[in-house]
Enzyme design. Structure first.
Site, PDB file in Angstrom:
ATOM      1  N   ASP A 198       0.828  -1.206   0.000  1.00  0.00           N
ATOM      2  CA  ASP A 198       0.000   0.000   0.000  1.00  0.00           C
ATOM      3  C   ASP A 198       0.867   1.264   0.000  1.00  0.00           C
ATOM      4  O   ASP A 198       2.077   1.210   0.308  1.00  0.00           O
ATOM      5  CB  ASP A 198      -0.906  -0.045   1.248  1.00  0.00           C
ATOM      6  CG  ASP A 198      -2.235   0.672   1.051  1.00  0.00           C
ATOM      7  OD1 ASP A 198      -2.346   1.480   0.108  1.00  0.00           O
ATOM      8  OD2 ASP A 198      -3.155   0.428   1.852  1.00  0.00           O
TER       9      ASP A 198
ATOM     10  N   ASP B 217     -10.611   2.238  -3.696  1.00  0.00           N
ATOM     11  CA  ASP B 217     -11.237   1.972  -2.398  1.00  0.00           C
ATOM     12  C   ASP B 217     -12.749   2.046  -2.503  1.00  0.00           C
ATOM     13  O   ASP B 217     -13.457   1.713  -1.550  1.00  0.00           O
ATOM     14  CB  ASP B 217     -10.752   2.999  -1.367  1.00  0.00           C
ATOM     15  CG  ASP B 217      -9.429   2.576  -0.742  1.00  0.00           C
ATOM     16  OD1 ASP B 217      -9.045   1.411  -0.894  1.00  0.00           O
ATOM     17  OD2 ASP B 217      -8.783   3.423  -0.108  1.00  0.00           O
TER      18      ASP B 217
HETATM   19  C1  DGJ Z   1      -5.935   1.882   1.746  1.00  0.00           C
HETATM   20  C2  DGJ Z   1      -6.295   0.673   0.928  1.00  0.00           C
HETATM   21  O1  DGJ Z   1      -6.758   1.050  -0.324  1.00  0.00           O
HETATM   22  C3  DGJ Z   1      -7.307  -0.151   1.686  1.00  0.00           C
HETATM   23  O2  DGJ Z   1      -7.724  -1.237   0.905  1.00  0.00           O
HETATM   24  C4  DGJ Z   1      -6.693  -0.602   2.965  1.00  0.00           C
HETATM   25  O3  DGJ Z   1      -5.627  -1.472   2.706  1.00  0.00           O
HETATM   26  C5  DGJ Z   1      -6.231   0.598   3.777  1.00  0.00           C
HETATM   27  N1  DGJ Z   1      -5.385   1.458   2.997  1.00  0.00           N
HETATM   28  C6  DGJ Z   1      -5.495   0.160   5.002  1.00  0.00           C
HETATM   29  O4  DGJ Z   1      -4.922   1.203   5.666  1.00  0.00           O
END
Ligand code: DGJ
Length: 726
Positions: free
Chosen positions: A480, A550
């Site tokens: 991430d 997301d």
């Molecule tokens: C952002 C990501 O896009 C989510 O899927 C998740 O992993 C969160 N970060 C976790 O902090």
């Protein structure tokens, strides 16, 4: 050979499956661009060079020794700053005397089979030498000693050419590379429409399309990532081009940091496009004897419409960009706990997740953010990559053992380029984050960015990751990246190298991704940046799939996935069914099937009916996996222009199978709805699995598929599965 040098006319002719690209060496050793478009056999192309518009305001070139030759109006192969061409510059160095006048002229060339790797950078590759030919053209700026090699690879099976640039300092004085674009394309006329992918967090890659205007139109990032906001992709298409018809020039940069795409229409209605590292915030100090490689740019041309342009990108990336075990192998069907639990989980919760997940038919549990340090909120512990035993009471190996006992694989989350101010690592090394002396440190999501341009810092982070990955049975990593870069300077580098930090940062990221995928070749790496903030070909070189957004609302996902599909294949788009309530599970599944499918919910909270429904979905996922992952995409109804329906279709390579998906965004009343399919074999007969009716491919593509009596309602969706019996 797809690349030829024609001695008489001194032209290079690059022929791909769907395009011809011609440039040549002209008087004064100028590299002149002649043609890029549909395949042509001709080598007598000199008249394509001559442009009207010569006047005293377009400086003459003394060395070309030809009347009316001005670099300012001539189509040039790789433009430079300050020597007679006032249009966009592809390249400029600031020399030791402090000026930026740069003038590159042809020196030599060589043509070879295959394709070389780009040191330290992601790039397309060949599976065998016959797939491509490579041309390297050496040019030189006599005054500064900048030796610039233009590198072209033609992919013989596709309408694709890649380009990059190598810069060497062949003098005895240092200079700064001020601008180094990966490509420059001069096109006659300006009757094009520009398409690009813009957005923001949870609304990535919406489609913009507009006619070119005089002056410069640009898409850029200076966030230290390719970004949610603009993607390093653009297409110039002929006016009115649609999915099936029209000329399309697609450009995509294999790079995950600051990029820039500029398109200039000059007063004579000629168009120039340059694409590469964003010159703003960039300057590279090149000492005598040193060399620098630009990222690679990909060019695709077709005169068969936007749909075919996308399919060329998809095939090319699936075969010549994505690597490793998971390139063709079926990927494990995963469930991720993020939307289900956030950081509020412990050993028992995850084991219960695993048991339910197994019961439904899932294959891998991914433990997301919150397993390390003292991570209960997003305000601590990034960089402390050791297990939080107060949450995972049996340790990581104890948890993984119990997950594996449920016959599930195990995946884990990292954010390796970030550091929390409240972390042991930050307390020990407060200077390891990106910062600039005397200035505030901008904070975002309560975290700083680690200075990945520093080797000791990268090594330290990687050694912690290595411990976790080598001591545990881990099959998947989600990488991430949840903020952008600010106060970009490096405490270790001298002043003349501070303009290198953005690029050095991403080279550092690539290095760690390379080490990870080399040390753990079995691991499926999924890239993520708060969803799809680094959805670019650079990342795809290391991670075969990327978390697309997301935003898991299936209706919102329609524009995101449609836009992403402009150049990225379905297999690269992480797409999960979540528990949000906007539509039923049927539509959530139908939309998420257009990607690397998975679930993102708490299975403990599913009702028995929902569990049964999901079990059925999983059977369908397996049934359609091949046609979606290995088939061709045909976009049928776009969400960018239609408020009622969206539809898309996958067709298997042998054209024996097709899967059509339709989403009714808003309830439609009394419409005679014939959906014309694409990509079928007109001669074959297809049985529609749901009704048993049989129609020819010709009928389905011309008269259409009658969907009038299919289900209706806000957010309702359905699939139509077609099989050819021939
Ligand atoms: C952002 C990501 O896009 C989510 O899927 C998740 O992993 C969160 N970060 C976790 O902090």
């Amino acid at each position: 050979m797809s690349i030829k040098f024609i001695e008489d006319s001194k032209i290079f002719k690059l022929d791909s499956k769907t395009s011809t690209y011609i440039f040549g060496v002209f008087e004064g050793n100028y590299l002149v661009h002649y043609y890029y478009g549909a395949p042509i056999p001709d080598t007598n192309v000199d008249e394509l060079r001559v442009r009207p518009g010569f006047a005293s305001f377009c400086p003459d070139s003394p060395s070309a020794r030809v009347f009316n030759f001005s670099p300012d109006v001539t189509p040039l192969e790789y433009s430079t700053f300050g020597a007679g061409d006032f249009r966009l510059s592809a390249f400029a160095v600031k020399n030791s005397e402090g000026n930026k006048v740069t003038d590159l002229r042809y020196v030599s060339h060589k043509i070879t089979k295959g394709k070389k790797a780009l040191p330290g950078l992601p790039a397309l590759y060949v599976n065998n030498e016959d797939e491509s030919d490579t041309l390297e053209v050496v040019t030189e700026d006599k005054v500064t000693g900048a030796k610039v090699t233009l590198i072209y690879t033609v992919f013989n099976n596709y309408g694709a050419i890649t380009r990059s640039v190598k810069v060497e300092n062949a003098s005895d004085k240092p200079f700064y590379i001020d601008t180094v674009h990966s490509l420059c394309v001069d096109m006659p006329g300006a009757d094009y429409e520009m398409m690009d992918l813009y957005g923001r967090w949870v609304k990535e890659r919406s489609l913009d399309r507009y006619p070119l205007h005089h002056g410069i139109q640009s898409i850029k990032s200076k966030r230290g990532s390719s970004s949610h906001n603009h993607n390093p992709f653009t297409a110039l298409v002929s006016k009115g081009a649609n999915e099936e018809y029209g000329e399309c020039y697609g450009f995509n940069l294999v790079y995950s940091s600051n990029f820039s795409i500029d398109v200039e229409v000059d007063g004579f209605r000629s168009t120039r496009l340059v694409m590469g590292i964003n010159p703003e915030g960039f300057s590279w100090y090149l000492a005598p004897g040193e060399e620098f490689y630009s990222p690679e740019a990909v060019m695709v041309y077709t005169n068969e419409g936007i749909g075919e342009m996308s399919r060329i990108f998809h095939r090319l990336y699936a075969n010549n960009l994505i690597r490793g075990k998971w390139k063709k192998a079926k990927r494990p069907l995963l469930i991720n706990n993020w939307e289900g639990t956030g950081m509020n989980f412990d050993h028992d919760k995850l084991v219960s997740f695993a048991k339910h997940a197994k019961d439904i038919g899932l294959e891998m549990l991914v433990m997301d953010d919150g397993w390390f340090g003292k991570r209960d909120h997003d305000n601590s512990s990034l960089g402390d990559w050791y297990v939080a035993e107060y949450k995972l009471q049996k340790g990581l190996s104890g948890l993984i053992k119990e997950v594996n006992d449920c016959d599930l694989k195990f995946g884990i989350w990292f954010e390796p380029e970030m550091i929390s101010p409240d972390s042991d690592i930050y307390r020990a090394h407060p200077d390891w984050c990106l910062h600039t002396k005397g200035r505030d440190k901008s904070i975002a999501r309560t975290q700083y960015v680690i200075d990945y341009s520093r080797k000791e810092v990268r090594d330290h982070i990687y050694s912690m990751m290595y411990d976790v990955l080598s001591n545990n049975n881990i099959d998947y990593v989600k990488w991430d990246f949840n903020r952008n870069l600010t106060e970009v300077s490096c405490a270790e580098l001298p002043p003349e190298k501070q303009g290198e930090v953005f690029h050095r940062f991403v080279l550092g990221t690539y290095e760690i991704m390379d080490r990870l995928t080399t040390d753990f070749p079995h691991i499926l790496l999924e890239n993520c940046s708060g969803g799809g903030g680094r959805f670019d070909p650079g990342m795809l070189y290391y991670s075969p799939q990327i978390w697309t957004s997301d935003n898991t609302d299936p209706i919102e996902r329609l524009t995101i996935q449609y836009g992403t599909s402009l150049c990225y294949p379905a297999s690269t788009m992480g797409a999960h069914v979540s528990a949000n309530r906007r539509t039923g599970y049927e539509t959530k599944m139908n939309v998420a099937l257009w990607g690397s499918f998975g679930y993102e919910l708490d299975p403990d909270k599913l009702t028995p009916e929902e569990k049964a429904e999901i079990k059925d979905q999983i059977a369908l996922y397996h049934k359609y996996y091949d046609v979606i992952h290995y088939g061709d995409l045909y976009r049928l109804i776009t969400p960018f222009e239609n408020e009622f329906h969206v539809a898309w279709e996958f067709v298997s390579e042998d054209k024996n199978e097709a899967l059509v998906t339709v989403v009714e965004i808003k309830r439609v009343y009394d419409e005679f709805f014939m959906l014309r399919l694409k990509g079928l074999d007109p001669e074959k007969y297809y049985e529609i699995e749901e009704t048993g009716d049989t129609f020819s491919g010709a009928y389905l593509m011309n008269a259409g598929l009658n969907l009038t009596h299919r289900p209706h309602g806000d957010g309702v969706s359905y699939r139509v599965h077609l099989i050819s019996k021939d």
